[in-house]
Design a protein around this motif. Sequence first.
Motif, mmCIF file in Angstrom:
data_model
loop_
_atom_site.group_PDB
_atom_site.id
_atom_site.type_symbol
_atom_site.label_atom_id
_atom_site.label_comp_id
_atom_site.label_asym_id
_atom_site.label_seq_id
_atom_site.Cartn_x
_atom_site.Cartn_y
_atom_site.Cartn_z
ATOM 1 N N SER A 148 -0.739 -5.451 2.911
ATOM 2 C CA SER A 148 -1.284 -4.699 4.035
ATOM 3 C C SER A 148 -2.729 -4.277 3.751
ATOM 4 O O SER A 148 -3.586 -4.279 4.644
ATOM 5 C CB SER A 148 -0.414 -3.466 4.307
ATOM 6 O OG SER A 148 -0.844 -2.774 5.455
ATOM 7 N N LYS A 200 -4.973 -7.209 4.268
ATOM 8 C CA LYS A 200 -5.173 -7.398 5.708
ATOM 9 C C LYS A 200 -6.244 -6.439 6.220
ATOM 10 O O LYS A 200 -7.125 -6.831 6.995
ATOM 11 C CB LYS A 200 -3.845 -7.172 6.438
ATOM 12 C CG LYS A 200 -3.858 -7.415 7.937
ATOM 13 C CD LYS A 200 -2.453 -7.276 8.488
ATOM 14 C CE LYS A 200 -2.387 -7.608 9.980
ATOM 15 N NZ LYS A 200 -3.079 -6.614 10.811
ATOM 16 N N THR A 220 -9.645 -7.629 5.023
ATOM 17 C CA THR A 220 -10.076 -8.833 5.738
ATOM 18 C C THR A 220 -10.590 -8.485 7.128
ATOM 19 O O THR A 220 -11.626 -9.011 7.579
ATOM 20 C CB THR A 220 -8.914 -9.837 5.833
ATOM 21 O OG1 THR A 220 -8.458 -10.149 4.518
ATOM 22 C CG2 THR A 220 -9.367 -11.123 6.512
ATOM 23 N N HIS A 221 -9.880 -7.600 7.828
ATOM 24 C CA HIS A 221 -10.375 -7.149 9.133
ATOM 25 C C HIS A 221 -11.760 -6.517 8.989
ATOM 26 O O HIS A 221 -12.650 -6.754 9.813
ATOM 27 C CB HIS A 221 -9.423 -6.104 9.731
ATOM 28 C CG HIS A 221 -8.124 -6.650 10.221
ATOM 29 N ND1 HIS A 221 -8.005 -7.854 10.867
ATOM 30 C CD2 HIS A 221 -6.866 -6.117 10.181
ATOM 31 C CE1 HIS A 221 -6.737 -8.061 11.197
ATOM 32 N NE2 HIS A 221 -6.036 -7.025 10.796
ATOM 33 N N CYS A 266 -7.592 -3.072 15.123
ATOM 34 C CA CYS A 266 -6.769 -3.707 14.084
ATOM 35 C C CYS A 266 -6.881 -2.947 12.756
ATOM 36 O O CYS A 266 -5.885 -2.790 12.036
ATOM 37 C CB CYS A 266 -7.198 -5.157 13.880
ATOM 38 S SG CYS A 266 -6.834 -6.268 15.250
ATOM 39 N N SER A 288 -3.809 -1.329 10.732
ATOM 40 C CA SER A 288 -3.424 -1.795 9.400
ATOM 41 C C SER A 288 -3.649 -0.722 8.347
ATOM 42 O O SER A 288 -2.914 -0.639 7.353
ATOM 43 C CB SER A 288 -4.199 -3.074 9.026
ATOM 44 O OG SER A 288 -5.594 -2.849 9.016
#
Length: 294
Positions: free
Chosen positions: A70, A73, A76-77, A109, A113
């Motif tokens: 998580s 993620k 990366t966002h 996002c 996340s």
Amino acid sequence: MMRSRKTKKQRREKSSHSSAGTAAPSYTPEQEAFDTALEQLDDCLNAATTISGSRIGVVHTGRQNRVLMSYAKTITHCMSLYGLSSKPQTMPEGNQLLDHFSVAALARCIVDSGIMTLYLSEPSLTLPQWDLRRHILFLHDLTNRKRFLTSLVKAQGEGPKPPFFENYNERKRDLLSVIDKRCDELNISPERRDEFKKGQTVFLGGVRGAVREAGIDVNTFDFLHSYFSNHVHSHPVSLLRADEQMISFESPSPFQLGLCATALGAATDYLSAVNARVEIFTGDISRDPVGPLE
């Protein structure tokens, strides 16, 4: 992971002269706020990639591994947000598209996340509490996959069903059995238990319960989440005031810079909170208070 960037000073110098040597638009407060937010996210990302990289090859519990996924993620966002926001500054005047629509969607996002990462890594949880929490997430995953795979089967017409359906009922029974057991241990009311067993619950106390648990201001969350969601869903708020907001696809307006500065600031706030949590929760099995369960 360090990324090259122009400093605010370099951007001010660029804005004071055009490529032809003529006067260019002044360095506005909106541009300065945007540049500051961009640099702060860059600093936060450098810290995040250092933490994440240091966890490679380290043995963790299943819970810690889910937290790290998580976390990856979220990072990366944030990288995508940074890249999308900084791209216009590498382009010539008149060709500086700042895609504030996608910036807002990415910010939503990141908020989501970030909250999930904090929810998974809540350090105060006992073993029964964490086991209930994870099995409710497993049930949501199972229910959600059934929904979209059922639609896929119908859309494709005749043909064999995906392997997912072969043991769906058995897996659901197993999950419900554990949820019942943990609800008994934790004295959870029959009404809440029935709600959990529908497979629609993600956060036990709702998303605002997860926000409060993480120590995040609920009003600020509500503003960011609802505002950015308008751009995710293409709701009227994202479309109706283009003239008033002077939306441009060639050179960002003060409104576009302001929206993106807000998005960048939100990303930095959430990533900073997640950085602090992941740093103390991962890196060694002993840092998971519950310990290995699988």
